[in-house]
Each structure stands twice: as structure tokens, then as C-alpha cells.
Design an enzyme around this catalytic site. Structure first.
Site, PDB file in Angstrom:
ATOM      1  N   GLU A 241       0.834  -1.206   0.000  1.00  0.00           N
ATOM      2  CA  GLU A 241       0.000   0.000   0.000  1.00  0.00           C
ATOM      3  C   GLU A 241       0.870   1.259   0.000  1.00  0.00           C
ATOM      4  O   GLU A 241       0.599   2.225  -0.715  1.00  0.00           O
ATOM      5  CB  GLU A 241      -0.911  -0.035   1.231  1.00  0.00           C
ATOM      6  CG  GLU A 241      -1.585   1.280   1.516  1.00  0.00           C
ATOM      7  CD  GLU A 241      -2.644   1.200   2.627  1.00  0.00           C
ATOM      8  OE1 GLU A 241      -2.961   0.088   3.079  1.00  0.00           O
ATOM      9  OE2 GLU A 241      -3.148   2.262   3.020  1.00  0.00           O
ATOM     10  N   ARG A 242       1.934   1.223   0.783  1.00  0.00           N
ATOM     11  CA  ARG A 242       2.800   2.416   0.872  1.00  0.00           C
ATOM     12  C   ARG A 242       3.613   2.614  -0.402  1.00  0.00           C
ATOM     13  O   ARG A 242       3.900   3.743  -0.783  1.00  0.00           O
ATOM     14  CB  ARG A 242       3.676   2.318   2.120  1.00  0.00           C
ATOM     15  CG  ARG A 242       2.795   2.527   3.325  1.00  0.00           C
ATOM     16  CD  ARG A 242       3.455   2.368   4.656  1.00  0.00           C
ATOM     17  NE  ARG A 242       2.437   2.614   5.665  1.00  0.00           N
ATOM     18  CZ  ARG A 242       2.384   2.016   6.848  1.00  0.00           C
ATOM     19  NH1 ARG A 242       3.301   1.133   7.182  1.00  0.00           N
ATOM     20  NH2 ARG A 242       1.417   2.307   7.697  1.00  0.00           N
ATOM     21  N   GLY A 363      -0.663   6.045   6.963  1.00  0.00           N
ATOM     22  CA  GLY A 363       0.402   6.181   7.957  1.00  0.00           C
ATOM     23  C   GLY A 363       1.099   7.516   7.788  1.00  0.00           C
ATOM     24  O   GLY A 363       1.561   7.851   6.689  1.00  0.00           O
TER      25      GLY A 363
END
Ligand SMILES: Cc1cc2nc3c(=O)[nH]c(=O)nc-3n(C[C@H](O)[C@H](O)[C@H](O)COP(=O)(O)OP(=O)(O)OC[C@H]3O[C@@H](n4cnc5c(N)ncnc54)[C@H](O)[C@@H]3O)c2cc1C
Length: 382
Positions: A241-242, A363
Site C-alpha cells: 500500500e505504501r 500512515g
């Protein structure tokens, strides 16, 4: 832009296909999506028809069986080239892989055909009104009632929240801080309601919503994998995802740079193009260097990912670096636009507002630094 060694000719052919499609069906409707606060479902269906959704899904579920992350990089980059709000990267690479990797045959049979066709748009709900970074403290709870699960709680800031036909909901299943399960909650389930479509300072055409779960009765097979295994699955998928985010952020930075280069070549002050002032030249030179370094790191991480070697801390470095490059680039590029940059009708102004969230979602930068710092052995020993 630097030469992208990671791509093969088939990826560049795919890029042309995506670009033509987006130019015909997505970009011209960006004002409509911005006004509606979301992208039309017909565009998702059209993406499905083109074969752009969940390409990795097995052909028995309607997919192409093509699990090559680079095709999704191409999609991400092309969609990032203009404001549009079509959040296919979330559908394809942030949520879809949970079903693809951890779903049972029955779960895949039920959901993947709609995910591939675009009839079932995906969302993932982790964040709650009282917790975001500290996921282990979430309050949403799923109780095992013998023949069913009972889900209660609220989630917020959920992307694709209004459009979603299926939401993966993270909920506490036990007393341990990491006893979290991931539940498949389809649209129309009794007790599952949507709250407000949230008004944001940027990303105006992307829907972000509150979701509520009030005594939602779910069948026993609504859980993905082990009922207390959700935390591990999230940690596994968060690296990808990052990386998806990093790719998107650097593509945005490139777009901001490109439109600014055009602008400063045309716009004149004191009898000369503003691009020819030494300040503009130095600014653009420094930005180009930062962006190219960002691309090089994204491609390096993508290569690691293709080889199954992308680590959580490396993905965190990519997210930290690329979101910060994006922030610096849109800020400097807005300045080079002068007053025009502050006008909503100018793309750079919209990009400036949109870019602010890149250092927050998936995040925050501080959490990325925690992940990287702990890997250096600098964890809090108290
Ligand atoms: C547009 C948008 C879309 C989103 N989409 C989704 C989605 O689809 N699904 C989903 O589940 N969530 C989604 N989110 C939520 C997003 O992931 C969270 O907002 C993010 O993780 C931060 O959590 P928080 O907002 O609760 O901030 P908080 O956790 O309250 O943090 C506030 C501040 O404290 C800092 N902080 C917190 N802990 C520490 C620490 N240990 N050390 C140092 N500093 C710390 C943070 O860095 C931040 O600066 C979305 C958010 C936005 C804005």
C-alpha cells in the site's frame, strides 16, 4: 524524467491504452466528479470492461491472472496525471489483495467477479473517530455469537466509502491488543449505514465517508483468514500500500513540475519569461533532481517488491520520501505560478491542496519515521 528501466515494452503499450481511455472517459469529466464529490459508477464499469480492475484475479473469477505489479504502477501513474478522483489504486492494490491473498474459494467466488467488472467497488475501514495511527487500540468489535459474528462500531475517513459495494472492516475479536479480524461487509447488510460524505480541503472528487455498524449480524464465513489474524495481514499488505502511494505521490510531483515548466516559459515579468530568472531556474533544477531521485527509489522498491523482498521499513522510507517530495514540489510550483496558483481554477492550486494528505494517510510521516527508526534498533526500551 529518468529512464524507467523497470518497464518492458508491454507495460508501455498498456500505458498508451490507459492514457487513451483516461483522455476519452475520465479527464473530461473531472469537473463533474469534483461537483459530485465522487466518480460516476459508469467509469468504474468502463475500467472493468477494459480489464483494468484486479488484473491479478484468476480467470475463473473473471480476472486476467496477471499478477504483475508494474501494470498497476502504470495505471496509478496515468490516473495521477490529472485530477479525477478515480481511486483504482485503492481498489486494485490496497483492498483487492486482501481477498486475492487471504480469501477462501467461496469468498473469492462471491466477490471477485464484481471486483473485476467494477460492479463491486472496494473500501477498507481501519480508522475510527478516536484512533488512526494507533490501530491496536481500535474499538470496533466483532463478537463471536456461535453461529454468527456481531459487529459494532464506527469508522471514519474511509476512501470510496460512499461508492463501496464491499468494505473490509477491521474489528477487535479478542482481548489481546493485536486480536483484530478483517470482516467482509457487503453493501445492504442490515445495520451497516453510511454517515456523512466528508468535505475535504483537497481531493474534492474522491469520496471519503463515515461508516457505522450497529449490531451487524455477519455469517461466520465473513471473516478473512484467522479471526485474530487481521493485524498480521494488514502489516503484510501495508508495505505494498505504501509503495502504491509513493508511486502516486511522485507521479503527482512530476505533473506539478511539468505544468509549471510550461507556465514559467510563457508567463512574463519585467520583459522576460519568469522561467529565465535565476531563482526559477535554480528552483526547477533542484525540484527535477528531487523528483528523479524519487522515481529511482520507487523503481528500486518496485523491483524489490517484484522479487518478494520489499520490507516494511523500505516501503516506509519510500512513502516518507515521496510524500515529502510531492509536498515540496507543489509548494514551490504554486509559488512560481504567483497569484494564479492560489486560484481554484488552476490545476496547481488543486494539486497543492490534494498533496497535503499524502503525508497523513496510509500512515503519517511520523509513523514512517518510527518504523524506519525502530528497524535501526532505536526503539523505545522503557
Ligand atoms: C483523505 C483521507 C482518506 C483516508 N482513507 C482511509 C481509508 O480508506 N481507510 C482507513 O482506514 N483510513 C483512511 N484514512 C485515515 C488515515 O489513514 C489516518 O488519518 C492516518 O493514519 C492518521 O491517523 P489519525 O488521523 O487518527 O491521526 P492521529 O493518529 O490522531 O495522529 C495525529 C498526529 O499525531 C502524530 N502521532 C501519532 N502517533 C505518534 C507517534 N507514536 N509518534 C509521533 N507522532 C505520532 C501523527 O503523526 C499526527 O501528526 C484516510 C484519511 C484521509 C485524510
Amino acid at each position: 524524467m529518468i529512464r524507467r528501466r523497470i518497464f518492458e515494452p508491454e507495460h508501455e503499450m498498456f500505458r498508451n491504452t490507459v492514457r487513451k481511455w483516461a483522455e476519452a472517459e475520465v479527464y473530461p469529466r473531472s469537473e463533474e466528479f469534483r461537483r459530485d464529490g465522487m466518480v460516476g459508477r459508469d467509469v468504474w464499469a468502463s475500467a472493468g470492461k477494459q480489464g483494468f480492475l484486479a488484473m491479478y484475479a484468476d480467470p475463473v473469477y473473471g480476472g486476467l491472472g496477471l499478477d504483475d505489479f508494474r501494470f498497476d504502477m502504470v495505471l496509478t501513474e496515468e490516473l495521477a496525471a490529472r485530477e479525477n478522483g478515480l481511486y483504482i489504486p485503492l481498489h486494485n492494490r490496497i483492498v483487492g489483495p486482501y481477498i486475492h491473498r487471504f480469501g477462501t474459494d467461496a469468498q473469492k467466488r462471491r466477490y471477485l467477479p464484481g471486483v473485476v467488472s467494477g460492479d463491486t467497488i472496494l473500501a477498507i475501514a481501519m480508522t475510527e473517530p478516536d484512533i488512526g495511527s494507533d490501530l491496536a487500540s481500535m474499538r470496533t468489535r466483532a463478537e463471536d455469537r456461535g453461529d454468527h459474528w456481531l459487529l459494532n462500531g464506527s469508522k471514519t475517513y474511509i476512501s470510496n466509502g460512499i461508492l463501496a459495494g464491499l468494505v473490509i472492516v477491521a474489528a477487535r475479536t479478542g482481548t489481546g491488543s493485536h486480536d483484530i479480524g478483517l470482516f467482509l461487509v457487503p453493501d445492504g447488510t442490515a445495520g451497516f449505514t453510511r454517515g456523512r460524505r466528508l468535505e475535504k480541503i483537497g481531493l474534492k472528487s474522491q469520496d471519503t465517508a463515515e461508516l457505522h455498524f450497529d449490531n451487524v449480524k455477519l455469517p461466520k464465513d465473513a471473516v478473512l483468514g484467522e479471526p485474530a489474524g487481521g493485524f498480521g495481514m494488514m502489516m503484510q499488505n501495508l508495505a505494498e500500500e505504501r509503495l502504491v502511494g509513493s508511486n502516486q505521490f511522485i507521479a503527482h510531483a512530476q505533473r506539478a513540475f511539468d505544468i509549471t515548466l510550461d507556465y514559467i516559459r510563457e508567463r512574463k515579468a519585467f520583459g522576460q519569461a519568469i522561467g529565465t530568472f535565476q531563482n526559477s531556474r535554480f528552483q526547477m533544477a533542484a525540484l527535477k533532481t528531487r523528483i528523479d531521485a524519487g522515481w529511482a527509489f520507487v523503481d528500486h522498491c518496485a523491483q524489490e517488491h517484484l522479487e518478494g523482498a520489499l520490507t516494511a521499513d523500505m516501503a516506509a522510507q519510500a512513502k516518507l520520501l515521496c510524500s515529502e517530495i510531492e509536498g515540496e514540489v507543489v509548494d514551490a510550483c504554486l509559488q512560481l505560478h504567483g497569484g494564479a496558483g492560489f486560484m481554484e481554477e488552476y490545476e496547481i492550486g488543486r494539486m497543492y491542496c490534494a498533496a497535503r494528505v499524502s503525508r497523513i494517510y496510509a500512515g503519517t510521516s511520523e509513523i514512517m519515521k518510527e518504523i524506519i527508526g525502530r528497524k535501526l534498533g532505536l526503539g523505545d526500551r522503557r
